[in-house]
Design a protein around this motif. Structure first.
Motif, PDB file in Angstrom:
ATOM      1  N   ALA A 196       0.824  -1.207   0.000  1.00 26.13           N
ATOM      2  CA  ALA A 196       0.000   0.000   0.000  1.00 26.13           C
ATOM      3  C   ALA A 196       0.863   1.264   0.000  1.00 26.13           C
ATOM      4  CB  ALA A 196      -0.920  -0.011   1.218  1.00 26.13           C
ATOM      5  N   GLN A 197       1.955   1.225   0.761  1.00 27.04           N
ATOM      6  CA  GLN A 197       2.842   2.390   0.806  1.00 27.04           C
ATOM      7  C   GLN A 197       3.524   2.621  -0.541  1.00 27.04           C
ATOM      8  OE1 GLN A 197       5.937   2.048   3.704  1.00 27.04           O
ATOM      9  NE2 GLN A 197       6.251   4.271   3.816  1.00 27.04           N
ATOM     10  N   THR A 198       3.943   1.551  -1.178  1.00 26.07           N
ATOM     11  CA  THR A 198       4.574   1.668  -2.496  1.00 26.07           C
ATOM     12  C   THR A 198       3.590   2.219  -3.517  1.00 26.07           C
ATOM     13  OG1 THR A 198       6.002  -0.212  -1.962  1.00 26.07           O
ATOM     14  CG2 THR A 198       5.784   0.407  -4.282  1.00 26.07           C
ATOM     15  N   ASN A 199       2.359   1.718  -3.468  1.00 26.98           N
ATOM     16  CA  ASN A 199       1.339   2.220  -4.386  1.00 26.98           C
ATOM     17  C   ASN A 199       1.052   3.694  -4.151  1.00 26.98           C
ATOM     18  OD1 ASN A 199       1.065  -0.291  -5.595  1.00 26.98           O
ATOM     19  ND2 ASN A 199      -0.587  -0.938  -4.212  1.00 26.98           N
ATOM     20  N   LEU A 200       1.101   4.090  -2.880  1.00 19.79           N
ATOM     21  CA  LEU A 200       0.868   5.503  -2.553  1.00 19.79           C
ATOM     22  C   LEU A 200       1.948   6.391  -3.144  1.00 19.79           C
ATOM     23  CD1 LEU A 200      -0.732   7.675  -1.049  1.00 19.79           C
ATOM     24  CD2 LEU A 200       0.647   7.146   0.993  1.00 19.79           C
ATOM     25  N   LEU A 201       3.184   5.975  -3.014  1.00 16.44           N
ATOM     26  CA  LEU A 201       4.287   6.765  -3.579  1.00 16.44           C
ATOM     27  C   LEU A 201       4.160   6.853  -5.098  1.00 16.44           C
ATOM     28  CD1 LEU A 201       7.288   5.418  -1.462  1.00 16.44           C
ATOM     29  CD2 LEU A 201       6.191   7.653  -1.295  1.00 16.44           C
ATOM     30  N   ARG A 202       3.756   5.721  -5.712  1.00 21.27           N
ATOM     31  CA  ARG A 202       3.609   5.722  -7.158  1.00 21.27           C
ATOM     32  C   ARG A 202       2.465   6.625  -7.589  1.00 21.27           C
ATOM     33  NH1 ARG A 202       3.010   0.744  -7.638  1.00 21.27           N
ATOM     34  NH2 ARG A 202       5.199   0.173  -7.925  1.00 21.27           N
ATOM     35  N   ASN A 203       1.382   6.586  -6.829  1.00 15.95           N
ATOM     36  CA  ASN A 203       0.242   7.442  -7.160  1.00 15.95           C
ATOM     37  C   ASN A 203       0.578   8.920  -7.005  1.00 15.95           C
ATOM     38  OD1 ASN A 203      -1.331   5.191  -7.731  1.00 15.95           O
ATOM     39  ND2 ASN A 203      -2.179   5.077  -5.637  1.00 15.95           N
ATOM     40  N   GLN A 204       1.320   9.227  -5.937  1.00 14.04           N
ATOM     41  CA  GLN A 204       1.735  10.621  -5.739  1.00 14.04           C
ATOM     42  C   GLN A 204       2.657  11.098  -6.863  1.00 14.04           C
ATOM     43  OE1 GLN A 204       3.485  10.655  -1.844  1.00 14.04           O
ATOM     44  NE2 GLN A 204       1.506  10.811  -0.781  1.00 14.04           N
ATOM     45  N   ALA A 205       3.577  10.233  -7.266  1.00 16.92           N
ATOM     46  CA  ALA A 205       4.485  10.594  -8.356  1.00 16.92           C
ATOM     47  C   ALA A 205       3.723  10.806  -9.656  1.00 16.92           C
ATOM     48  CB  ALA A 205       5.551   9.517  -8.532  1.00 16.92           C
ATOM     49  N   GLU A 207       0.543  11.720  -9.902  1.00 20.60           N
ATOM     50  CA  GLU A 207      -0.218  12.970  -9.786  1.00 20.60           C
ATOM     51  C   GLU A 207       0.683  14.182 -10.026  1.00 20.60           C
ATOM     52  OE1 GLU A 207      -2.055  12.978  -6.005  1.00 20.60           O
ATOM     53  OE2 GLU A 207      -3.516  11.398  -6.494  1.00 20.60           O
ATOM     54  N   GLU A 208       1.875  14.151  -9.482  1.00 23.67           N
ATOM     55  CA  GLU A 208       2.811  15.256  -9.692  1.00 23.67           C
ATOM     56  C   GLU A 208       3.209  15.362 -11.160  1.00 23.67           C
ATOM     57  OE1 GLU A 208       6.064  14.590  -7.106  1.00 23.67           O
ATOM     58  OE2 GLU A 208       4.963  15.111  -5.253  1.00 23.67           O
ATOM     59  N   LEU A 209       3.381  14.233 -11.817  1.00 24.05           N
ATOM     60  CA  LEU A 209       3.725  14.242 -13.232  1.00 24.05           C
ATOM     61  C   LEU A 209       2.600  14.850 -14.061  1.00 24.05           C
ATOM     62  CD1 LEU A 209       5.449  13.496 -15.660  1.00 24.05           C
ATOM     63  CD2 LEU A 209       4.467  11.189 -15.563  1.00 24.05           C
ATOM     64  N   VAL A 210       1.368  14.431 -13.773  1.00 24.85           N
ATOM     65  CA  VAL A 210       0.221  14.947 -14.523  1.00 24.85           C
ATOM     66  C   VAL A 210       0.074  16.452 -14.305  1.00 24.85           C
ATOM     67  CG1 VAL A 210      -2.291  14.870 -14.730  1.00 24.85           C
ATOM     68  CG2 VAL A 210      -0.990  12.737 -14.511  1.00 24.85           C
ATOM     69  N   LYS A 211       0.248  16.879 -13.083  1.00 29.87           N
ATOM     70  CA  LYS A 211       0.122  18.303 -12.765  1.00 29.87           C
ATOM     71  C   LYS A 211       1.215  19.119 -13.469  1.00 29.87           C
ATOM     72  CE  LYS A 211       0.038  21.495  -8.852  1.00 29.87           C
ATOM     73  NZ  LYS A 211       0.137  21.629  -7.371  1.00 29.87           N
ATOM     74  N   ALA A 212       2.473  18.643 -13.389  1.00 30.08           N
ATOM     75  CA  ALA A 212       3.583  19.361 -14.023  1.00 30.08           C
ATOM     76  C   ALA A 212       3.405  19.415 -15.533  1.00 30.08           C
ATOM     77  CB  ALA A 212       4.910  18.697 -13.673  1.00 30.08           C
ATOM     78  N   GLN A 213       2.921  18.305 -16.116  1.00 29.71           N
ATOM     79  CA  GLN A 213       2.704  18.264 -17.555  1.00 29.71           C
ATOM     80  C   GLN A 213       1.601  19.233 -17.972  1.00 29.71           C
ATOM     81  OE1 GLN A 213       1.707  14.374 -18.995  1.00 29.71           O
ATOM     82  NE2 GLN A 213       1.822  14.973 -21.156  1.00 29.71           N
ATOM     83  N   LYS A 214       0.557  19.327 -17.183  1.00 32.80           N
ATOM     84  CA  LYS A 214      -0.557  20.215 -17.513  1.00 32.80           C
ATOM     85  C   LYS A 214      -0.120  21.674 -17.485  1.00 32.80           C
ATOM     86  CE  LYS A 214      -5.251  21.408 -16.074  1.00 32.80           C
ATOM     87  NZ  LYS A 214      -6.336  21.166 -15.096  1.00 32.80           N
TER      88      LYS A 214
END
Length: 475
Positions: A196-205, A207-214
Motif C-alpha cells: 500500500a505504501q509503495t502504491n501511494l508513492l507511485r500514485n503521488q508521483a 499525480e505530480e507528473l500529470v500536474k507538471a505536464q498540464k
C-alpha cells in the motif's frame, strides 16, 4: 493566531520554492551530465531565437530613433539661433524686415511641429511595440522552469515504475527485519502495508507528473501561438514606422523649402536696393598649380634679407678721353660675379672702341664737327635668376642636362611641399633650368642635390625647387 498562520503559510511557500529550486538544479545537472534526458522542442527554440532577435532589433531601433529626435531638437535650436541672428543684424530701414521676422517665426513653429509629430507617430508607437516584450520574455523563462519540473516528475515516476520494491522505498530493509521478528500471523499485514505504501508513492508521483505536464503544456501552447504571431508583426510595424518618418520629413522639407524661397526673395530685394555695396567674393589660389605660385621664400635663419634675381640697370660713364658711343642702360644680375662683369666690360669696350674709330673717320670727313659725351654700353651674358646661361659647365657630360651652376646651402631648409628640396647646411645643389620657364617664381631655383645625382643619375625623382636666398653660389 491569524498572524502565526500567515507566517506559517509564508514559511511553507519559501520552503516549497527552495525545494523546487534544488530539484530543478539537480535535474539540470543530470541533464548536462547525460544521465537524464531533456525534452526538446526545436520549433519552439526557433521561435525563441526569433523573439530574441526581434527584441534586439526593436531596442536598437528605439535607441536610434531617440538619437534622431535629439538631433532634430539640436537642429531646431541651431536654426532658431541663426534666424535670431538674422533678425538682429537686419537693420530697421532695410526693406523686408517684417517679412524676415515672420519667416523666422514660421521656421520655429515648423521645427516644433516636426519634432512633436515624430514623438507622437514614431517614438510612442515604438515604446508601445516594445512594451509587450518584457511580459513574453518572463513567460518564456517560466516555461523553461516548468519544463524542468515536468522532466523531473517524469523521471521520478519512471523510476518508480521500473525499480524493485526493495530498492525503491527507504523503509524496505527495516520492514524485512520486522517481518523476521513478527509472528507468522502478522507478516501478512506488514506485507500488505508495504504494498500500500509503495502504491501511494507511485500514485503521488503520477499525480505530480500529470500536474507538471498540464502546467507546462498550457504555457507552451500559448507561447507556441503567440511567438510566431509576434514575429510576423514586425514587418507591418517597421513599414508603418518608417513610412511615418518619411512622410513627416517630406512635408517638413516642403514647408521649409517654401520658407527658404521666401527668405531668398526678401534678401534678393535687399541686394537690388544696395547693389552698389555688394561684397566681392574672390577665388582662392589653388596649391595644385605648377611651380611655386603666390609663394615667397622664407627668410634665412640668420635674418639676412631675401635676395631675388631682379633686373637692375647700371650706366658706366667714360672719362672725357674715352671713345664716344650712344648711351644705354644694360640689365645686370646682382648675383653675377665681379670677374664676369669686368670681362664683359672689357669686351664691350673693345667693340665700342672699334665703333669709335669708324665714327672718328666719319668725323674727319666732315660728318661731325664736335664730340658727344662718351657712354660705354656694357653687355653681359644672358642670365637666369642671376646665373650665366650656357657656358662650358652646362655641356659637361657628368652633370645633369641643362646644368647651370652649383650652389651650397648656407642654412637648413625644411620642405613644405612635395616638389621642394629638403636642404641641410653644406649640401651642394646642381642648378638646372625649369622645363617651363613660366613655372619659375621669383626667388626660387630648380636643382638636384649633387649627392643624389651622383647616386641615381635621374632627375624625375631627385629634382626640386628651393629658395635661392638659403644658398650661395660656389661655381
Amino acid at each position: 493566531m491569524a498572524e502565526l498562520g500567515g507566517k506559517g503559510v509564508t514559511a511553507g511557500k519559501i520552503a516549497s520554492n527552495v525545494q523546487k529550486k534544488l530539484t530543478r538544479a539537480q535535474e539540470k545537472v543530470l541533464q548536462k551530465l547525460g544521465k537524464a534526458d531533456e525534452t526538446k522542442d526545436e520549433q519552439f527554440e526557433q521561435c525563441v531565437q526569433n523573439f530574441n532577435k526581434q527584441l534586439s532589433e526593436g531596442t536598437r531601433l528605439q535607441k536610434d530613433l531617440r538619437t534622431y529626435l535629439a538631433s532634430v531638437k539640436a537642429m531646431h535650436e541651431a536654426s532658431k539661433k541663426l534666424t535670431e541672428c538674422l533678425q538682429e543684424v537686419y537693420e530697421p530701414d532695410w526693406p523686408g524686415r517684417d517679412d524676415t521676422n515672420k519667416i523666422a517665426e514660421n521656421n520655429d513653429l515648423l521645427w516644433t511641429d516636426f519634432h512633436q509629430k515624430l514623438v507622437d507617430q514614431a517614438l510612442l508607437t515604438m515604446d508601445t511595440y516594445l512594451g509587450q516584450f518584457p511580459d513574453i520574455k518572463s513567460r518564456i523563462a517560466k516555461r523553461g522552469r516548468k519544463l524542468v519540473d515536468y522532466d523531473s516528475a517524469r523521471h521520478h515516476f519512471e523510476a518508480l515504475q521500473t525499480a524493485k520494491k526493495k530498492d525503491e522505498t527507504k523503509i524496505a530493509k527495516p520492514v524485512s527485519l520486522l517481518e523476521k521478528a513478527a509472528p507468522q500471523w502478522c507478516q501478512g499485514k506488514l506485507q500488505a502495508h508495504l504494498v500500500a505504501q509503495t502504491n501511494l508513492l507511485r500514485n503521488q508521483a503520477e499525480e505530480e507528473l500529470v500536474k507538471a505536464q498540464k502546467v507546462f503544456e498550457e504555457m507552451n501552447v500559448d507561447l507556441q501561438e503567440e511567438l510566431p504571431s509576434l514575429w510576423n508583426s514586425r514587418v507591418g510595424f517597421y513599414v508603418n514606422t518608417f513610412q511615418s518618418i518619411a512622410g513627416l520629413e517630406e512635408n517638413f522639407h516642403k514647408e521649409m523649402s517654401k520658407l527658404n524661397q521666401n527668405l531668398h526673395d526678401v534678401l534678393l530685394g535687399l541686394d537690388k536696393q544696395y547693389s552698389g555695396n555688394a561684397f566681392p567674393v574672390k577665388a582662392q589660389p589653388s596649391d595644385s598649380t605648377p611651380g611655386k605660385a603666390n609663394k615667397s621664400p622664407s627668410p634665412p635663419p640668420d635674418g639676412s634679407p631675401i635676395t631675388s634675381p631682379e633686373t637692375k640697370t647700371v650706366n658706366h660713364e667714360l672719362e672725357p678721353s674715352s671713345l664716344e658711343a650712344p648711351g644705354a642702360s644694360i640689365p645686370k644680375s646682382p648675383s653675377q660675379p665681379a670677374e664676369a662683369a669686368h670681362a664683359g666690360a672689357e669686351a664691350a669696350g673693345s667693340e665700342v672702341a672699334a665703333g669709335a674709330e669708324a665714327s672718328k673717320t666719319e668725323a674727319d670727313s666732315g660728318s661731325a664737327s664736335s664730340s658727344l659725351p662718351a657712354v660705354v654700353v656694357e653687355t653681359f651674358p644672358a642670365t637666369v635668376n642671376g646665373t650665366v646661361e650656357g657656358g662650358a659647365s652646362s655641356e659637361r657630360a657628368d652633370m645633369p642636362p641643362g646644368f647651370l651652376f652649383k650652389v651650397q646651402a648656407m642654412h637648413d631648409y625644411t620642405a613644405t611641399d612635395s616638389d621642394e628640396l629638403q636642404l641641410k647646411a653644406g649640401d651642394v645643389v646642381l642648378v638646372i633650368p625649369f622645363e617651363n620657364p613660366e613655372d619659375q617664381d621669383e626667388g626660387w631655383l630648380m636643382g638636384v642635390k649633387e649627392s643624389d645625382w651622383i647616386q641615381h643619375k635621374e632627375l624625375d625623382q631627385c629634382r626640386g625647387v628651393f629658395p635661392e636666398n638659403f644658398t650661395e653660389r660656389v661655381q
